[in-house]
Motif scaffolding. Sequence first.
Motif, PDB file in Angstrom:
ATOM      1  N   UNK A  82      32.886  50.007  16.585  1.00  0.00           N
ATOM      2  CA  UNK A  82      31.485  50.532  16.580  1.00  0.00           C
ATOM      3  C   UNK A  82      31.041  50.842  18.066  1.00  0.00           C
ATOM      4  N   UNK A  83      30.544  52.074  18.370  1.00  0.00           N
ATOM      5  CA  UNK A  83      29.773  52.460  19.422  1.00  0.00           C
ATOM      6  C   UNK A  83      28.457  51.841  19.672  1.00  0.00           C
ATOM      7  N   UNK A  84      28.368  51.067  20.685  1.00  0.00           N
ATOM      8  CA  UNK A  84      26.917  50.566  21.117  1.00  0.00           C
ATOM      9  C   UNK A  84      25.969  51.396  21.998  1.00  0.00           C
ATOM     10  N   UNK A  85      25.113  52.030  21.669  1.00  0.00           N
ATOM     11  CA  UNK A  85      23.992  52.383  22.685  1.00  0.00           C
ATOM     12  C   UNK A  85      22.742  51.735  22.749  1.00  0.00           C
ATOM     13  N   UNK A  86      22.329  51.765  24.080  1.00  0.00           N
ATOM     14  CA  UNK A  86      20.832  51.153  24.189  1.00  0.00           C
ATOM     15  C   UNK A  86      20.062  51.728  25.460  1.00  0.00           C
ATOM     16  N   UNK A  87      18.782  51.663  25.456  1.00  0.00           N
ATOM     17  CA  UNK A  87      17.844  51.962  26.246  1.00  0.00           C
ATOM     18  C   UNK A  87      17.147  50.917  26.942  1.00  0.00           C
ATOM     19  N   UNK A  88      16.954  50.558  28.223  1.00  0.00           N
ATOM     20  CA  UNK A  88      16.472  49.574  28.930  1.00  0.00           C
ATOM     21  C   UNK A  88      15.322  50.117  29.792  1.00  0.00           C
ATOM     22  N   UNK A  89      14.418  49.019  30.038  1.00  0.00           N
ATOM     23  CA  UNK A  89      13.362  49.537  31.042  1.00  0.00           C
ATOM     24  C   UNK A  89      13.231  48.444  32.002  1.00  0.00           C
ATOM     25  N   UNK A  90      13.002  49.102  33.118  1.00  0.00           N
ATOM     26  CA  UNK A  90      12.871  48.328  34.526  1.00  0.00           C
ATOM     27  C   UNK A  90      11.524  48.247  34.934  1.00  0.00           C
ATOM     28  N   UNK A  91      10.928  47.189  35.595  1.00  0.00           N
ATOM     29  CA  UNK A  91       9.750  47.424  36.111  1.00  0.00           C
ATOM     30  C   UNK A  91       8.568  47.004  35.490  1.00  0.00           C
ATOM     31  N   UNK A  92       8.569  46.417  34.353  1.00  0.00           N
ATOM     32  CA  UNK A  92       7.618  46.070  33.418  1.00  0.00           C
ATOM     33  C   UNK A  92       6.730  45.180  34.308  1.00  0.00           C
ATOM     34  N   UNK A  93       5.512  45.179  34.040  1.00  0.00           N
ATOM     35  CA  UNK A  93       4.716  43.970  34.804  1.00  0.00           C
ATOM     36  C   UNK A  93       5.346  42.554  34.770  1.00  0.00           C
ATOM     37  N   UNK A  94       5.403  42.149  36.110  1.00  0.00           N
ATOM     38  CA  UNK A  94       5.723  40.671  36.164  1.00  0.00           C
ATOM     39  C   UNK A  94       7.381  40.571  36.213  1.00  0.00           C
ATOM     40  N   UNK A  95       7.904  41.524  36.084  1.00  0.00           N
ATOM     41  CA  UNK A  95       9.444  41.597  36.509  1.00  0.00           C
ATOM     42  C   UNK A  95       9.871  41.083  37.690  1.00  0.00           C
ATOM     43  N   UNK A  96      10.547  39.768  37.753  1.00  0.00           N
ATOM     44  CA  UNK A  96      11.156  39.627  38.954  1.00  0.00           C
ATOM     45  C   UNK A  96      12.383  40.152  39.695  1.00  0.00           C
ATOM     46  N   UNK A  97      12.818  39.629  40.719  1.00  0.00           N
ATOM     47  CA  UNK A  97      14.168  40.027  41.201  1.00  0.00           C
ATOM     48  C   UNK A  97      15.277  39.363  40.310  1.00  0.00           C
TER      49      UNK A  97
END
Length: 454
Positions: free
Chosen positions: A296-311
């Motif tokens: 299977x080929x796996x593709x995703x979408x990720x989000x960065x910078x959501x409020x409160x996301x720490x280093x």
Amino acid sequence: MAHTVGIVSLGCSKNQIDGEQMLARLEAAGWTVKDDAALCDVAIVNTCGFIQAAKQESIEEILELAKLKAEGQIKAIVVTGCLSERYREEVRRELPEADAVVGIGANAEIVKICEDVLAGGHPEIFPPKECLPLNGPRHLLTPSYFAYVKIAEGCKNRCAYCAIPLIRGAYRSRTIEEIEDEARTLIQNGAKELVLVAQDTTRYGEDLYKARELPRLLKRLCALDGDFYIRVLYCYPDFLTEELLDTMASEPKILKYLDLPLQHCSGRILRAMHRWGDRGKLEALLSHVREKVPGVTLRTTLMVGFPGETEEDFEELCEFAKRVRFDHMGCFAYSAEEGTEAAALPDQIDEDVKSHRVEVLMEQQMALEQAAGEALVGKTVRVLVEGWDRWAECWFARAASQAPDDIDGKVYFHVPKDAKRRPVLGQFAEVEIADCLDGDLVGTYQESGAQGGC
């Protein structure tokens, strides 16, 4: 002489399908559809309003067409789609160049709307979202060899960052019979790949059949006659059932390709997003998917910078993506959207920090995809031929692992001079991979795998 119309369709493939249905209605009413909206009597801008960047693109497109209208090149501009649905007052006030500003529920009235603007009118129509047609003829904006098929409209999920339920309304499934009829027509007209889309394909049937019926729909479509493939996009991890995985694994017409927009891996961030899972659950799920659907080929979408996301959260996300090794991945920065829960959360992240995190994560991903592409050197893959690149002087195509519209890159290939059979646009061929350049595969056409042509 028939009036001419063209459309600029922005945003997602679901929006594009709406545009195709509008063009088909106009064509049936005697209008001539042209590929270039800038060369028509009426230009329709089918806008996107998902995130700030998409809104800005829609506004810029309207303003560019407004210049042509001022020069007399086009006669009228109709604005529809998500931006006008959500920001009707702002669009009417800030973009007076638009002759019509209408909501998505007015798509069924597009012929009258276009006639009105040519007669000097300025229609502003906003029927209920549920008036958006789910079925009907389409004037395809894709090449004949592939087409998107929308299996449902709207969204039932309440992700904290997303305005789609506010814009598109409640989740509404089409019947299996309606989808089956449309798919049959597309296949008879030459489609080799059907791409099933919805805001959440795994919820298909919940409203209509009181059960999630994506596996049943897929089996019905696989039973249709013809040499074609089915690709499924926008599956949510919450509803990735054993039945669905078994169906994907057992049906040869279903591409072993799974698009799972996960958004993040931090359990704390996912809970704040109103999303399912945490890193442990997601890694276990993806491992199970690979076991159940070999290759299977796996593709995703990720989000960065959501409020409160720490280093620390971001570092965990990078480690997760590196460990899982997605075949393809997209990443975007969180955008605070009016009316969403997340827009009111504390600890909003600085724009520069968000942009930097996108760059870091995508650089890591591109290195992983480059390595995966290099591992294919010497192997032969089946591809769908899409065209000729006159700048690179070679053909280009897509493998089963690559979705349309440049989402996952392409396969570029050369044809030996002594080849007796040539590639055929919209037909399958085989290519031996020789290299990988920035994630795109490069190879040589294998005449033994040719289908048609001379």
